[in-house]
Enzyme design. Structure first.
Site, short mmCIF file in Angstrom:
data_model
loop_
_atom_site.label_atom_id
_atom_site.label_comp_id
_atom_site.label_asym_id
_atom_site.label_seq_id
_atom_site.Cartn_x
_atom_site.Cartn_y
_atom_site.Cartn_z
N SER A 231 0.72 -1.28 -0.18
CA SER A 231 0.09 0.03 -0.24
C SER A 231 0.75 1.43 0.08
O SER A 231 2.16 1.19 0.34
CB SER A 231 -0.93 0.33 1.09
OG SER A 231 0.00 0.39 2.33
N ASP A 232 0.28 2.27 -0.46
CA ASP A 232 1.09 3.59 -0.29
C ASP A 232 1.06 4.03 1.28
O ASP A 232 0.23 3.26 1.93
CB ASP A 232 0.45 4.81 -0.95
CG ASP A 232 1.26 5.85 -1.13
OD1 ASP A 232 2.34 5.96 -0.33
OD2 ASP A 232 1.18 6.77 -1.93
N TRP A 233 1.78 4.85 1.87
CA TRP A 233 1.91 5.12 3.23
C TRP A 233 0.73 5.37 3.92
O TRP A 233 0.27 6.72 3.94
CB TRP A 233 2.90 5.96 3.40
CG TRP A 233 4.64 5.23 3.65
CD1 TRP A 233 5.35 5.67 4.68
CD2 TRP A 233 4.97 4.27 2.74
NE1 TRP A 233 6.29 4.55 4.34
CE2 TRP A 233 6.22 3.93 3.37
CE3 TRP A 233 4.47 3.57 1.59
CZ2 TRP A 233 7.16 2.89 2.76
CZ3 TRP A 233 5.31 2.50 1.23
CH2 TRP A 233 6.55 2.17 1.96
N GLY A 234 0.13 4.58 4.93
CA GLY A 234 -1.27 4.81 5.30
C GLY A 234 -2.46 4.83 4.52
O GLY A 234 -3.51 5.46 4.86
#
Ligand code: BGC
Length: 708
Positions: A231-234
């Site tokens: 995933s992208d961060w968060g």
């Protein structure tokens, strides 16, 4: 000990699905300034990841730095139209990652330049899916050739920054497949990235990181992707849905993510099979890593060698947009009056996770001082002092500052009389216009961003008036992350050199291009529209997320497949500079086209001849115009391209290109099929999308249909 899925406990396998869990830079325990790290689990070491994509970005702390080469931004890499050169850039970045103990590089960014104002356009390559895919594939091959993993990001339709964590991109399936998914499909098939990063946004109502259609059906079942999706961060709002959808690794992760997943397993909401499927992929990723293989980082990357690669890439990415009366190149010894604060605070890169921390940086002023040009020092010292005063003393000496100044400085610092005096005692004027942009905010169609400020316009008018009155030339240097408005002022200058955000070697390369040691050979990977109002996305607030205060929850890709030149061509909108455009100090002719079609491929061959006075390289572009069929067609689409070798005056190169017949297909969404319509196709060979020199034809006898 050999670790595999059967030797790990359920809890350990779940732990593999989430990173160690701090947010942003400063996360990794092994490389403290890296962006993220997986967990040490059951004999598997943690692997370290960091950004990308203009070079290795490891955040310095008071005790340590990880200096890395600042390469030209990816839009400039795409402007080279030279996959071999971009592969060399990728290799150099991969080596620096390796030497600092980084296993996975969070690059390249491959979103589409849907419009000029996306704040991260500089991190992306082009408005065209083929150019994006081919350049990104070369980049990935380069990085991975040294045993470091590349991550193609942000998958998918993350083409704006406004409300990026929640925005819902509404896009029809045809546009999605032909424009936005296509580059990722190309890299998955041609370069096999170790990882793909799903994006922050929703796609047609569902977060991409929680979307099984995207991450499992399209990516794995249709294209055969066999790596890890992180995933992208968060990103997203539900880790259970993420794992179920095929988002194997949740970043930056954290203990809370692990407990949520464990609870879901206990409740039977997430099956052990689903955990195993993703954990097995993460184990594979760890096993491919240099850390797992026992590599010991040297911490001494070859920065001097890579500075040469950064120079080469910038040299081939400079685009000459205008050169009336052969204003350029300048002769050695030319006396130059350099205007604009950008000569001092030259922007080398963009802001956010895509910035860099190089050991040195050469601004435009210093680059010109080191060249055979004679810089008017009195004039430049006015700018140096002005920038010092406004930005602070430190600004000039900091070697690894973040370029945190997005707002251009006021340019009204000279009187007309002073400019007149500088015109008398110099041979030529050079005016630098600088902008930057960054992650988390989109650019705006306002003065000081997409448009010139009033003071920049006054400066251009005054310099033009004074120098032209004495018959002397005026050159503009555009040091910008993405297109700005040029149509209303370009007539005031004689030459325009687009240098994008050229990385650490900026001034040196620009000086060499001004004097002709470098003959510009870059071509636009993205259209310069005449005005923001001409951009298809600008037609209504619904189609463009607007300014953050509007708090838009969705953006509709109203123009469908008609992005960039596909739109300007179809709707007869004259751009300022079209896709593929770029001049040279020399001239090229195109001759002897042959087009030969067999069942599966079309071979296109022609000669490019240098008929001018200087050695140079040309980017030959092949567009194809399809017959009308079951779906509406663009006027033409880029189907192949090749940059020539350096051709001396009089020299020719025979270019031979191949197009797969299947790559001529359009997607018929109502039937869920790719279709190559039967009929006559026109092959258009040119030096830009609107400067076509040769045309040929071939016929597809029978319609071809195939499933995605
Ligand atoms: C960016 C990614 C980046 C990640 C890690 C995110 O905010 O969107 O491109 O790789 O941070 O730094």
């Amino acid at each position: 000990m050999s670790v595999d899925i059967s030797s790990l406990s359920l809890e350990d396998k779940v732990k593999l699905l989430a990173g160690i869990g701090c947010f942003g830079a400063g996360c990794s325990r092994r490389v403290p300034g890296a962006a993220g790290e997986t967990r040490t689990v059951g004999g598997l070491p943690a692997i370290v990841m960091t950004d990308g994509p203009s070079g290795i970005r490891v955040e310095p702390n008071p005790f340590r730095r990880w200096p890395a080469t600042a390469f030209p931004v990816p839009t400039m890499l795409a402007s080279t139209w030279n996959p071999e050169l971009v592969e060399a850039v990728g290799r150099a970045m991969g080596e620096e990652a390796r030497d600092y103990g980084i296993d996975v590089f969070l690059a390249p960014g491959m979103n589409i330049h849907r419009h000029p104002l996306c704040g991260r356009n500089f991190e992306y390559f082009s408005e065209d899916p083929l150019l994006t895919g081919k350049i990104a594939a070369a980049y990935i091959r380069g990085v991975q050739s040294v045993g470091v993993g590349a991550t193609a990001k942000h998958f998918v339709a993350n083409d704006q920054e406004t409300n990026r964590h929640v925005i819902d991109t509404i896009v029809d399936e045809r546009a999605l497949r032909e424009i936005y998914l296509k580059p990722f499909e190309i890299v998955v098939k041609e370069a096999r990235p170790w990882a793909i990063m799903s994006s922050y946004n929703k796609l047609n109502g569902k977060y991409t990181s929680q979307n099984p259609w995207l991450l499992t059906k399209v990516l794995r079942e249709e294209w055969g992707f066999d790596g890890v999706v992180m995933s992208d961060w968060g990103a997203g709002d539900n880790p259970i849905e993420q794992v179920k959808a095929g988002n194997d690794l949740i970043m930056p992760g954290g203990d809370n993510v692990v407990s949520r997943l464990m609870d879901a397993v206990k409740r039977g909401e997430l099956s052990e099979d689903e955990v195993n499927r993703s954990a097995a992929r993460v184990i594979e990723l760890v096993k491919r890593s240099l850390t797992y293989k026992g590599h010991k980082p040297s911490n001494t990357p070859n920065l001097s060698e890579h500075a040469k690669v950064a120079y080469e890439a910038a040299a081939e990415g400079i685009v000459l947009l205008k050169n009336a009366r052969e204003t350029l190149p300048l002769r050695p010894g030319t006396r130059v009056a350099l205007f604009g604060t950008g000569q001092v605070e030259t922007m080398r890169g963009g802001l956010g996770s895509g910035h860099t921390h190089p050991n040195h940086f050469i601004n435009i002023l210093d680059g010109l001082r080191g060249s055979e040009l004679k810089v008017d020092e009195e004039l430049s010292s006015i700018y140096v002092n002005y920038v010092k005063e406004r930005r602070g003393e430190d600004y000039l000496c900091a070697l690894y500052y973040e370029e945190a100044y997005a707002e251009p400085l006021q340019q009204d610092i000279l009187t007309e009389g002073q400019v007149g005096e500088f015109a008398r005692r110099n041979d030529v004027a050079i005016i630098v216009i600088s902008r930057t942009s960054g992650e988390g905010w989109d650019r705006k169609a306002v003065k000081g961003d997409y448009y010139l400020t009033d003071s920049e316009r006054r400066l251009i008018e005054m310099v033009s008036r004074q120098f032209h009155a004495l018959g002397k030339g005026v050159v503009a240097i555009l040091n910008i992350p993405a297109p700005i408005e040029v149509a209303t002022w370009r007539d005031l200058v004689d030459a325009i050199l687009l240098v994008w955000l050229p990385g650490q070697e900026a001034g040196r390369v620009i000086a060499d291009a001004l004097v002709g040691k470098v003959n510009p050979s870059g071509k636009l990977p993205t259209t310069f529209p005449r005005d923001w109002s001409d951009v298809p996305a600008a037609k209504s607030a619904e189609c463009y997320p607007g300014v953050p205060q509007d708090n838009p929850r969705a953006v509709r890709y109203c123009e469908g497949i008609y992005v960039g030149y596909r739109y300007y061509d179809k709707y007869n909108v004259e751009p300022a500079y079209e896709f593929g455009f770029g001049l040279s100090y020399t001239r090229f002719e195109y001759r002897n086209l042959t087009v030969a079609k067999s069942e599966d491929i079309v071979k296109v061959s022609f000669d490019v001849v240098n008929v001018g006075k200087y050695p140079g390289k040309e980017v030959a572009q092949v567009y194809v115009k399809a017959p009308q069929g079951t779906v509406d067609k663009p006027i033409q689409e880029l189907k192949a391209f090749r940059k020539t070798r350096l051709l001396n005056p009089g020299e020719a190169e025979r270019i031979e290109l191949t197009i797969n017949v299947k790559d001529l297909a359009s997607f018929n969404a109502s039937r869920g099929l790719w279709i190559v319509d039967a009929g006559e196709y026109e092959v258009r060979v040119g030096s830009s999308s609107r400067d076509i020199h040769l045309t040929g034809r071939f016929t597809v006898d029978k319609t071809i249909e195939f499933k995605p």
